[in-house]
Design a protein around this motif. Sequence first.
Motif, PDB file in Angstrom:
ATOM      1  N   VAL A  72      -1.940  -5.421 -10.758  1.00 41.15           N
ATOM      2  CA  VAL A  72      -0.841  -6.083 -10.340  1.00 41.15           C
ATOM      3  C   VAL A  72       0.519  -5.180 -10.515  1.00 41.15           C
ATOM      4  N   ILE A  73       1.286  -5.114  -9.433  1.00 37.08           N
ATOM      5  CA  ILE A  73       2.656  -4.501  -9.463  1.00 37.08           C
ATOM      6  C   ILE A  73       3.718  -5.245  -9.608  1.00 37.08           C
ATOM      7  N   LEU A  74       4.775  -5.346 -10.635  1.00 35.71           N
ATOM      8  CA  LEU A  74       5.978  -6.150 -10.642  1.00 35.71           C
ATOM      9  C   LEU A  74       6.918  -4.999 -10.457  1.00 35.71           C
ATOM     10  N   ASN A  75       8.293  -5.710 -10.310  1.00 39.27           N
ATOM     11  CA  ASN A  75       9.417  -4.821 -10.455  1.00 39.27           C
ATOM     12  C   ASN A  75       9.987  -4.822 -11.902  1.00 39.27           C
ATOM     13  N   GLY A  85       9.953   4.024 -15.017  1.00 41.68           N
ATOM     14  CA  GLY A  85      11.224   4.208 -14.374  1.00 41.68           C
ATOM     15  C   GLY A  85      11.469   5.625 -13.653  1.00 41.68           C
ATOM     16  N   GLY A  86      12.520   5.979 -13.388  1.00 42.15           N
ATOM     17  CA  GLY A  86      12.937   7.098 -12.844  1.00 42.15           C
ATOM     18  C   GLY A  86      12.780   8.385 -13.462  1.00 42.15           C
ATOM     19  N   THR A  87      13.042   8.285 -14.557  1.00 41.80           N
ATOM     20  CA  THR A  87      12.845   9.459 -15.639  1.00 41.80           C
ATOM     21  C   THR A  87      11.505   9.277 -16.568  1.00 41.80           C
ATOM     22  N   ASN A  88      11.284   8.135 -17.098  1.00 42.99           N
ATOM     23  CA  ASN A  88      10.174   7.970 -18.310  1.00 42.99           C
ATOM     24  C   ASN A  88       9.321   6.687 -17.691  1.00 42.99           C
ATOM     25  N   ALA A  89       7.942   6.910 -18.124  1.00 44.45           N
ATOM     26  CA  ALA A  89       7.120   6.171 -18.178  1.00 44.45           C
ATOM     27  C   ALA A  89       6.443   5.906 -19.340  1.00 44.45           C
ATOM     28  N   ARG A  90       6.405   4.247 -19.810  1.00 46.97           N
ATOM     29  CA  ARG A  90       5.890   3.999 -20.888  1.00 46.97           C
ATOM     30  C   ARG A  90       4.820   2.906 -20.832  1.00 46.97           C
ATOM     31  N   LEU A 128       9.026   5.026  -5.663  1.00 47.90           N
ATOM     32  CA  LEU A 128       9.767   4.925  -6.459  1.00 47.90           C
ATOM     33  C   LEU A 128      11.173   5.245  -6.061  1.00 47.90           C
ATOM     34  N   THR A 129      12.221   4.472  -6.530  1.00 50.46           N
ATOM     35  CA  THR A 129      13.346   4.843  -5.923  1.00 50.46           C
ATOM     36  C   THR A 129      14.001   6.259  -6.441  1.00 50.46           C
ATOM     37  N   ASN A 130      13.877   6.279  -7.744  1.00 42.82           N
ATOM     38  CA  ASN A 130      14.602   7.389  -8.347  1.00 42.82           C
ATOM     39  C   ASN A 130      13.534   8.640  -9.004  1.00 42.82           C
ATOM     40  N   CYS A 131      12.203   8.545  -8.508  1.00 43.16           N
ATOM     41  CA  CYS A 131      11.509   9.645  -8.765  1.00 43.16           C
ATOM     42  C   CYS A 131      10.425   9.921  -7.699  1.00 43.16           C
ATOM     43  N   PRO A 132       9.601  11.063  -7.665  1.00 42.98           N
ATOM     44  CA  PRO A 132       8.932  11.503  -6.547  1.00 42.98           C
ATOM     45  C   PRO A 132       7.685  10.500  -6.624  1.00 42.98           C
ATOM     46  N   TRP A 133       7.179   9.772  -7.423  1.00 41.42           N
ATOM     47  CA  TRP A 133       6.047   9.192  -7.578  1.00 41.42           C
ATOM     48  C   TRP A 133       5.613   8.125  -6.430  1.00 41.42           C
ATOM     49  N   THR A 134       4.576   7.998  -5.981  1.00 41.27           N
ATOM     50  CA  THR A 134       4.177   6.757  -5.148  1.00 41.27           C
ATOM     51  C   THR A 134       3.161   6.124  -5.858  1.00 41.27           C
ATOM     52  N   VAL A 135       3.229   4.766  -5.992  1.00 45.07           N
ATOM     53  CA  VAL A 135       2.221   4.023  -6.634  1.00 45.07           C
ATOM     54  C   VAL A 135       1.179   3.560  -5.389  1.00 45.07           C
ATOM     55  N   ARG A 136       0.004   3.808  -5.394  1.00 43.69           N
ATOM     56  CA  ARG A 136      -1.188   3.288  -4.255  1.00 43.69           C
ATOM     57  C   ARG A 136      -2.084   2.512  -5.015  1.00 43.69           C
ATOM     58  N   PRO A 137      -1.804   1.164  -5.201  1.00 45.19           N
ATOM     59  CA  PRO A 137      -3.053   0.432  -6.027  1.00 45.19           C
ATOM     60  C   PRO A 137      -4.297   0.546  -5.461  1.00 45.19           C
ATOM     61  N   ALA A 174      11.366  -0.007  -8.164  1.00 47.13           N
ATOM     62  CA  ALA A 174      11.224   0.006  -6.732  1.00 47.13           C
ATOM     63  C   ALA A 174      11.012  -1.440  -6.073  1.00 47.13           C
ATOM     64  N   PRO A 175      11.207  -1.666  -5.140  1.00 41.88           N
ATOM     65  CA  PRO A 175      10.954  -3.071  -4.327  1.00 41.88           C
ATOM     66  C   PRO A 175       9.591  -2.939  -4.171  1.00 41.88           C
ATOM     67  N   VAL A 176       8.622  -3.862  -4.340  1.00 45.71           N
ATOM     68  CA  VAL A 176       7.247  -3.923  -4.144  1.00 45.71           C
ATOM     69  C   VAL A 176       6.810  -4.406  -2.841  1.00 45.71           C
ATOM     70  N   THR A 177       6.770  -3.442  -1.942  1.00 45.41           N
ATOM     71  CA  THR A 177       6.275  -3.676  -0.535  1.00 45.41           C
ATOM     72  C   THR A 177       5.220  -2.828  -0.001  1.00 45.41           C
ATOM     73  N   GLY A 178       3.971  -3.585   0.350  1.00 44.54           N
ATOM     74  CA  GLY A 178       2.987  -2.696   0.926  1.00 44.54           C
ATOM     75  C   GLY A 178       1.944  -2.053   0.163  1.00 44.54           C
ATOM     76  N   ASP A 179       1.278  -1.227   0.601  1.00 46.48           N
ATOM     77  CA  ASP A 179       0.032  -0.467  -0.310  1.00 46.48           C
ATOM     78  C   ASP A 179       0.585   0.794  -0.901  1.00 46.48           C
ATOM     79  N   GLU A 180       1.806   1.167  -0.401  1.00 49.60           N
ATOM     80  CA  GLU A 180       2.170   2.629  -0.925  1.00 49.60           C
ATOM     81  C   GLU A 180       3.650   2.130  -1.216  1.00 49.60           C
ATOM     82  N   ILE A 181       3.918   2.081  -2.708  1.00 44.87           N
ATOM     83  CA  ILE A 181       5.138   1.915  -3.088  1.00 44.87           C
ATOM     84  C   ILE A 181       5.914   3.105  -3.686  1.00 44.87           C
TER      85      ILE A 181
END
Length: 341
Positions: free
Chosen positions: A106-109, A20-25, A84-93, A75-82
């Motif tokens: 696998v990336i889901l909403n 999420g924007g604040t925490n990751a589990r 996040l809406t409310n935190c500075p992380w970018t997921v690059r699978p 965040a919406p899952v689009t492309g190879d760089e995703i």
Amino acid sequence: MPDIDAAGVLQFPVLVGDIGGTNARFAILPSRDAPAIEFPTVATADYPDIDIALERAILARTDVKPRSAVLAIAAPVTGDEIRLTNCPWTVRPRVMIARLGFAEVVILNDFEAQALAVVATGSGHLEKIGGGAADPEASRVVLGPGTGLGVAGLVRAGEVWVPVPGEGGHVDMGPRTARDFEVFPHIERIEGRISGEQMLCGRGLVNLYRAVAIADGKPSEFTSPAGITAAALAKSDPVAEEALDIFVTCLGRLAGDLALIFMSRGGVYLTGGIAQKIVPALRNPRFRAAFEDKAPHSGLMRNLPVFVMTHPLAALAGLGAFARTPQTFHIRTTGRHWRAV
């Protein structure tokens, strides 16, 4: 059946993550039948990116090396760089596969995972907020105010459940009552709009609190959602009380709108930490009144049940159910599934 591979399955061990924007589990499923290995919650602000967070907070603490990762992100899952809406992380699978050694990602909403959790967690983790009995085969809606406002649907198709992700937290919200017209002009907007997320999340509650204070010419003492919620529930601050009342009313209105859209006779499910903390306020008749006030369908709405999901790791439970029993769900992963070359 989900298009995970030709057999419709993931390679175990599987890392599951709710980001999420604040925490990751995170948790690791060593095998299809073994219990999950859970890890302490990660504050996203403590790490510059998700790869470093996984290296230091998860993989360094276990000898189990996951072959697959299923991550639910806010965040919406689009492309190879995703991003996040409310935190500075970018997921690059692809980078994650190369750096961390996964065979597939696998990336889901994030609210797809919450929708899966509705099936995975069972009735033992639900607090009912009015309405009749839920139809076990009917459509359902999940929404959750947290760092942002997440929304998803869950529909039954044949023998499988189909989660329907979206960005419903960004729909327009408008004033209805005379008091709304006094308060809403003072709510902070985004490019002229008041969206659901500008009101129905942590910062949204602060937004409402400040708007009520400005409308009445009163000081705003609190700056955090936790402070406002505590004062409102303790009835120690009238501005906080009204802000939470408006929050609950508008959450009821939006929940009712979504229930109509999905005809969710299977129930509406409120998830996330804020919903769990404000159960006494949700039990106030104003929530159900706002939820049911949908003429000409108020009679129908009175029968639709609303539940607060109380499972502390609901999204991880949903992802775990998907990893272990993919045949229970239909999730199209085209464009959201990366494999090692």
